[in-house]
Motif scaffolding. Sequence first.
Motif, PDB file in Angstrom:
ATOM      1  N   HIS A 137       0.823  -1.210   0.000  1.00 43.38           N
ATOM      2  CA  HIS A 137       0.000   0.000   0.000  1.00 43.38           C
ATOM      3  C   HIS A 137       0.861   1.265   0.000  1.00 43.38           C
ATOM      4  O   HIS A 137       0.417   2.320   0.430  1.00 43.38           O
ATOM      5  N   GLY A 138       2.091   1.148  -0.473  1.00 38.31           N
ATOM      6  CA  GLY A 138       2.982   2.306  -0.539  1.00 38.31           C
ATOM      7  C   GLY A 138       3.682   2.566   0.778  1.00 38.31           C
ATOM      8  O   GLY A 138       4.849   2.258   0.932  1.00 38.31           O
ATOM      9  N   ASP A 139       2.963   3.096   1.769  1.00 40.04           N
ATOM     10  CA  ASP A 139       3.564   3.411   3.060  1.00 40.04           C
ATOM     11  C   ASP A 139       3.547   2.228   4.030  1.00 40.04           C
ATOM     12  O   ASP A 139       4.121   2.272   5.100  1.00 40.04           O
ATOM     13  N   ARG A 140       2.829   1.152   3.650  1.00 45.80           N
ATOM     14  CA  ARG A 140       2.745  -0.020   4.523  1.00 45.80           C
ATOM     15  C   ARG A 140       2.483  -1.268   3.694  1.00 45.80           C
ATOM     16  O   ARG A 140       1.953  -1.201   2.590  1.00 45.80           O
ATOM     17  N   TRP A 141       2.896  -2.393   4.239  1.00 45.77           N
ATOM     18  CA  TRP A 141       2.632  -3.692   3.635  1.00 45.77           C
ATOM     19  C   TRP A 141       1.668  -4.440   4.534  1.00 45.77           C
ATOM     20  O   TRP A 141       1.851  -4.475   5.761  1.00 45.77           O
ATOM     21  N   ARG A 181       4.872  -0.845   8.559  1.00 46.61           N
ATOM     22  CA  ARG A 181       4.980   0.532   8.054  1.00 46.61           C
ATOM     23  C   ARG A 181       6.365   0.707   7.461  1.00 46.61           C
ATOM     24  O   ARG A 181       7.369   0.555   8.152  1.00 46.61           O
ATOM     25  N   VAL A 182       6.413   1.052   6.198  1.00 49.79           N
ATOM     26  CA  VAL A 182       7.664   1.237   5.483  1.00 49.79           C
ATOM     27  C   VAL A 182       8.274   2.570   5.877  1.00 49.79           C
ATOM     28  O   VAL A 182       7.580   3.594   5.918  1.00 49.79           O
ATOM     29  N   ARG A 183       9.547   2.542   6.170  1.00 51.44           N
ATOM     30  CA  ARG A 183      10.245   3.800   6.503  1.00 51.44           C
ATOM     31  C   ARG A 183      10.438   4.643   5.256  1.00 51.44           C
ATOM     32  O   ARG A 183      10.791   4.120   4.196  1.00 51.44           O
ATOM     33  N   PRO A 184      10.204   5.973   5.376  1.00 52.87           N
ATOM     34  CA  PRO A 184      10.367   6.837   4.196  1.00 52.87           C
ATOM     35  C   PRO A 184      11.830   6.972   3.780  1.00 52.87           C
ATOM     36  O   PRO A 184      12.721   6.718   4.490  1.00 52.87           O
TER      37      PRO A 184
END
Length: 184
Positions: A137-141, A181-184
């Motif tokens: 989902h871009g910012d999270r998996w 949550r994917v780190r930016p």
Amino acid sequence: MSTESWTLDAADGGQLAVRTDVVGKASRMGHRLTIAVTSWTATVEWSGDAPTTVALTAEVASLDVVHGEGGLTPLLGPEKVVAKANALKSFDADRYPRIQFRSEEITAVDSGFRLAGTVEIHGVSRQVAVDVTVADHGDRWHIRSETAVRQSDYEITPYSQMFGAMKVADEVIVTFDAEYRVRP
């Protein structure tokens, strides 16, 4: 090539659970349970865009009966305590306090990844393959899986009463649902 490590656990809202069924002549009397594992940790090691290793450790003593369907009466607090005690006894939790999985091969599939590796439950190690669905989902998996496990494969005797007229089915369903949550 960059490497990265992800850690997921119950504290981040992830869920690891076991769903049971009831079999036998008196099965209508028993409850189909959902048992949460409230203490677990999963790590995912990455190399570039691909996971290279997945490991999961679950603490057996953290089992918590959260829901029961069926049965002659509703599953209330005291019955949940008894069900948990029976589950811990079946797992022999004092002797085998952890369930562990470690992947040995990870293959990309249409919906995510297939993890082939070794799981150890109740002191018995077996080779397994687990399909994991992944939604980016871009910012999270969002990561999910559902796997059937036969208790007898791990020398666990499913709980029974009334001389086997009501017992937990040998096959249980293990579910996993977490977000990272994917780190930016």
